[in-house]
Scaffold this motif. Sequence first.
Motif, PDB file in Angstrom:
ATOM      1  N   HIS A  64      -5.235 -11.055  -8.616  1.00 34.12           N
ATOM      2  CA  HIS A  64      -4.669  -9.576  -8.537  1.00 34.12           C
ATOM      3  C   HIS A  64      -5.959  -8.442  -8.166  1.00 34.12           C
ATOM      4  N   TRP A  65      -6.199  -7.641  -7.390  1.00 37.27           N
ATOM      5  CA  TRP A  65      -6.859  -6.880  -7.100  1.00 37.27           C
ATOM      6  C   TRP A  65      -6.482  -5.793  -6.432  1.00 37.27           C
ATOM      7  N   ARG A  66      -7.112  -4.562  -6.631  1.00 33.14           N
ATOM      8  CA  ARG A  66      -6.431  -3.082  -6.200  1.00 33.14           C
ATOM      9  C   ARG A  66      -7.592  -2.461  -5.388  1.00 33.14           C
ATOM     10  N   THR A  67      -7.266  -1.612  -4.539  1.00 36.35           N
ATOM     11  CA  THR A  67      -8.082  -0.486  -3.776  1.00 36.35           C
ATOM     12  C   THR A  67      -7.380   0.943  -3.687  1.00 36.35           C
TER      13      THR A  67
ATOM     14  N   THR B  74      -3.483   3.681  -2.192  1.00 39.26           N
ATOM     15  CA  THR B  74      -3.461   2.476  -3.291  1.00 39.26           C
ATOM     16  C   THR B  74      -2.877   1.167  -2.698  1.00 39.26           C
ATOM     17  N   THR B  75      -3.665   0.217  -2.636  1.00 40.30           N
ATOM     18  CA  THR B  75      -3.575  -0.984  -1.941  1.00 40.30           C
ATOM     19  C   THR B  75      -3.568  -2.030  -3.187  1.00 40.30           C
ATOM     20  N   ASP B  76      -2.549  -2.884  -3.500  1.00 38.78           N
ATOM     21  CA  ASP B  76      -2.474  -4.161  -4.356  1.00 38.78           C
ATOM     22  C   ASP B  76      -2.269  -5.124  -3.613  1.00 38.78           C
ATOM     23  N   TYR B  77      -3.226  -6.069  -3.935  1.00 42.69           N
ATOM     24  CA  TYR B  77      -3.225  -7.555  -3.428  1.00 42.69           C
ATOM     25  C   TYR B  77      -3.021  -8.512  -4.418  1.00 42.69           C
TER      26      TYR B  77
ATOM     27  N   ARG C 157       0.898  -1.160  -0.058  1.00 43.76           N
ATOM     28  CA  ARG C 157      -0.033   0.026   0.039  1.00 43.76           C
ATOM     29  C   ARG C 157       1.020   1.160  -0.026  1.00 43.76           C
TER      30      ARG C 157
END
Length: 147
Positions: free
Chosen positions: A123-126, A140-143, A22
């Motif tokens: 992969h997903w993002r918020t 910004t968070t990348d999973y 993040r």
Amino acid sequence: MGEFWPVPDVLAYLAGRWRVTRSVRDLASGDDGRFEGTTVFASLQDGGLLHEESGTFVWQGVARPAARTLRFLPGPSRGTADVRFADGRPFHDLDLTTGRHLADHPCSADLYQGEFTVRDADHWRTVWRVRGPAKDLVLTTDYARSA
């Protein structure tokens, strides 16, 4: 395939362990921070998921441990969830049936506006934009799914 990856069952998609990175940008001061850690979505008895995040947050050169817990409860359909804080207070709704969702969360005088996007099965993002009298942030968070 389009820009977003549709998710027919959000709780099944999220279940498991994710690597998390993040970035936190303070648009007012220009400061940047970074969180790196793990999020585990574990089954709850009510059919929802317990979201437990832990890792290290670095802000202004200082590293400290950070953690948070959320509850992802079943929504009105399989592609949706009711996201709540650990104490049960409502946070936001979530509908990933199209692979993209927008959510708002008023918090005191601040407004959190979130965008959730799913890129693929792993992969997903918020992106949360936070505005208020004392805050002007982009988180910004990348999973990425852990093996």
